[in-house]
Design an enzyme around this catalytic site. Structure first.
Site, PDB file in Angstrom:
ATOM      1  N   ALA A  14       0.834  -1.200   0.000  1.00  0.00           N
ATOM      2  CA  ALA A  14       0.000   0.000   0.000  1.00  0.00           C
ATOM      3  C   ALA A  14       0.871   1.254   0.000  1.00  0.00           C
ATOM      4  O   ALA A  14       0.590   2.219  -0.719  1.00  0.00           O
ATOM      5  CB  ALA A  14      -0.936  -0.006   1.207  1.00  0.00           C
ATOM      6  N   LYS A  16       3.902   1.472  -1.140  1.00  0.00           N
ATOM      7  CA  LYS A  16       4.555   1.537  -2.458  1.00  0.00           C
ATOM      8  C   LYS A  16       3.614   2.146  -3.499  1.00  0.00           C
ATOM      9  O   LYS A  16       4.016   3.007  -4.284  1.00  0.00           O
ATOM     10  CB  LYS A  16       4.993   0.129  -2.867  1.00  0.00           C
ATOM     11  CG  LYS A  16       5.950   0.084  -4.033  1.00  0.00           C
ATOM     12  CD  LYS A  16       6.525  -1.306  -4.192  1.00  0.00           C
ATOM     13  CE  LYS A  16       5.677  -2.078  -5.147  1.00  0.00           C
ATOM     14  NZ  LYS A  16       6.232  -3.376  -5.529  1.00  0.00           N
ATOM     15  N   TRP A  19       3.219   5.911  -2.799  1.00  0.00           N
ATOM     16  CA  TRP A  19       4.401   6.654  -3.256  1.00  0.00           C
ATOM     17  C   TRP A  19       4.387   6.780  -4.782  1.00  0.00           C
ATOM     18  O   TRP A  19       4.690   7.844  -5.324  1.00  0.00           O
ATOM     19  CB  TRP A  19       5.672   5.968  -2.781  1.00  0.00           C
ATOM     20  CG  TRP A  19       6.906   6.696  -3.194  1.00  0.00           C
ATOM     21  CD1 TRP A  19       7.789   6.330  -4.163  1.00  0.00           C
ATOM     22  CD2 TRP A  19       7.376   7.952  -2.678  1.00  0.00           C
ATOM     23  NE1 TRP A  19       8.774   7.274  -4.285  1.00  0.00           N
ATOM     24  CE2 TRP A  19       8.547   8.277  -3.380  1.00  0.00           C
ATOM     25  CE3 TRP A  19       6.915   8.822  -1.703  1.00  0.00           C
ATOM     26  CZ2 TRP A  19       9.266   9.439  -3.132  1.00  0.00           C
ATOM     27  CZ3 TRP A  19       7.639   9.980  -1.463  1.00  0.00           C
ATOM     28  CH2 TRP A  19       8.793  10.278  -2.160  1.00  0.00           C
ATOM     29  N   ALA A  24       3.805  10.004  -9.665  1.00  0.00           N
ATOM     30  CA  ALA A  24       3.085  10.198 -10.931  1.00  0.00           C
ATOM     31  C   ALA A  24       2.416  11.569 -10.949  1.00  0.00           C
ATOM     32  O   ALA A  24       2.477  12.281 -11.954  1.00  0.00           O
ATOM     33  CB  ALA A  24       2.053   9.098 -11.136  1.00  0.00           C
ATOM     34  N   GLU A  29       1.333  16.738 -13.001  1.00  0.00           N
ATOM     35  CA  GLU A  29       0.381  17.779 -12.606  1.00  0.00           C
ATOM     36  C   GLU A  29       1.090  19.018 -12.072  1.00  0.00           C
ATOM     37  O   GLU A  29       1.609  19.014 -10.950  1.00  0.00           O
ATOM     38  CB  GLU A  29      -0.576  17.243 -11.530  1.00  0.00           C
ATOM     39  CG  GLU A  29      -1.446  16.117 -12.001  1.00  0.00           C
ATOM     40  CD  GLU A  29      -2.392  16.536 -13.110  1.00  0.00           C
ATOM     41  OE1 GLU A  29      -2.913  17.666 -13.071  1.00  0.00           O
ATOM     42  OE2 GLU A  29      -2.615  15.723 -14.017  1.00  0.00           O
ATOM     43  N   GLU A  70      -6.168  18.214  -3.735  1.00  0.00           N
ATOM     44  CA  GLU A  70      -5.589  18.288  -5.088  1.00  0.00           C
ATOM     45  C   GLU A  70      -5.345  16.888  -5.642  1.00  0.00           C
ATOM     46  O   GLU A  70      -5.586  16.634  -6.828  1.00  0.00           O
ATOM     47  CB  GLU A  70      -4.290  19.087  -5.078  1.00  0.00           C
ATOM     48  CG  GLU A  70      -3.699  19.291  -6.453  1.00  0.00           C
ATOM     49  CD  GLU A  70      -4.570  20.148  -7.348  1.00  0.00           C
ATOM     50  OE1 GLU A  70      -4.875  19.708  -8.476  1.00  0.00           O
ATOM     51  OE2 GLU A  70      -4.954  21.261  -6.936  1.00  0.00           O
ATOM     52  N   GLU A  77     -10.171  13.816 -12.304  1.00  0.00           N
ATOM     53  CA  GLU A  77      -9.888  14.233 -13.687  1.00  0.00           C
ATOM     54  C   GLU A  77      -9.311  13.081 -14.502  1.00  0.00           C
ATOM     55  O   GLU A  77      -9.670  12.902 -15.666  1.00  0.00           O
ATOM     56  CB  GLU A  77      -8.946  15.425 -13.686  1.00  0.00           C
ATOM     57  CG  GLU A  77      -9.598  16.699 -13.195  1.00  0.00           C
ATOM     58  CD  GLU A  77      -8.662  17.891 -13.229  1.00  0.00           C
ATOM     59  OE1 GLU A  77      -7.450  17.716 -13.484  1.00  0.00           O
ATOM     60  OE2 GLU A  77      -9.160  19.006 -12.993  1.00  0.00           O
TER      61      GLU A  77
END
Length: 118
Positions: A14, A16, A19, A24, A29, A70, A77
């Site tokens: 979890a 891993k 993170w 990503a 973003e 965020e 999105e």
């Protein structure tokens, strides 16, 4: 797909995955990058300020809340974009609502900082 891991192994996987999600998001973003950089700048300020431990916690949590919201906005999105890039009223509504949540979190954090520092 459900993981078969149990106990500490599940916690390891979890962590891993969490993170991997942060990395990503940071890579793709710009808003998330800005908020993480702001958090890294704000953390020492929170430690330096002459405020009570409760006020320090409020400043930290209100700032972290912006980052959390965020990340959720980015997840909404991403999921909507996965469905398709054609405009659909409900897709637009989902994105607008998650964006509004970020705005509210930012306003709440700003209000917390203003109230405590004033």
């Amino acid at each position: 797909m459900k993981s078969e891991a149990k106990g500490l192994s599940r916690l390891w996987f979890a962590s891993k995955y969490s993170w991997r999600g942060l990395v990503a998001g940071f890579k793709t973003e710009p808003a998330l990058r800005q908020e993480i950089i702001a958090l890294l700048i704000i953390l020492p300020v929170i430690c330096w300020l002459d405020v009570s431990p409760a006020e320090r916690a409020i400043l930290l949590l209100s700032t972290l809340l912006v980052l959390i919201v965020e990340l959720l906005n980015t997840a909404v999105e991403t999921a909507v974009d996965r469905i398709g890039h054609d405009y659909h009223e409900l897709s637009g509504k989902a994105k607008d609502l998650s964006s509004a949540a970020v705005l509210i979190a930012l306003c709440g954090a700003a209000a917390s900082w203003l109230i405590i520092l004033w």
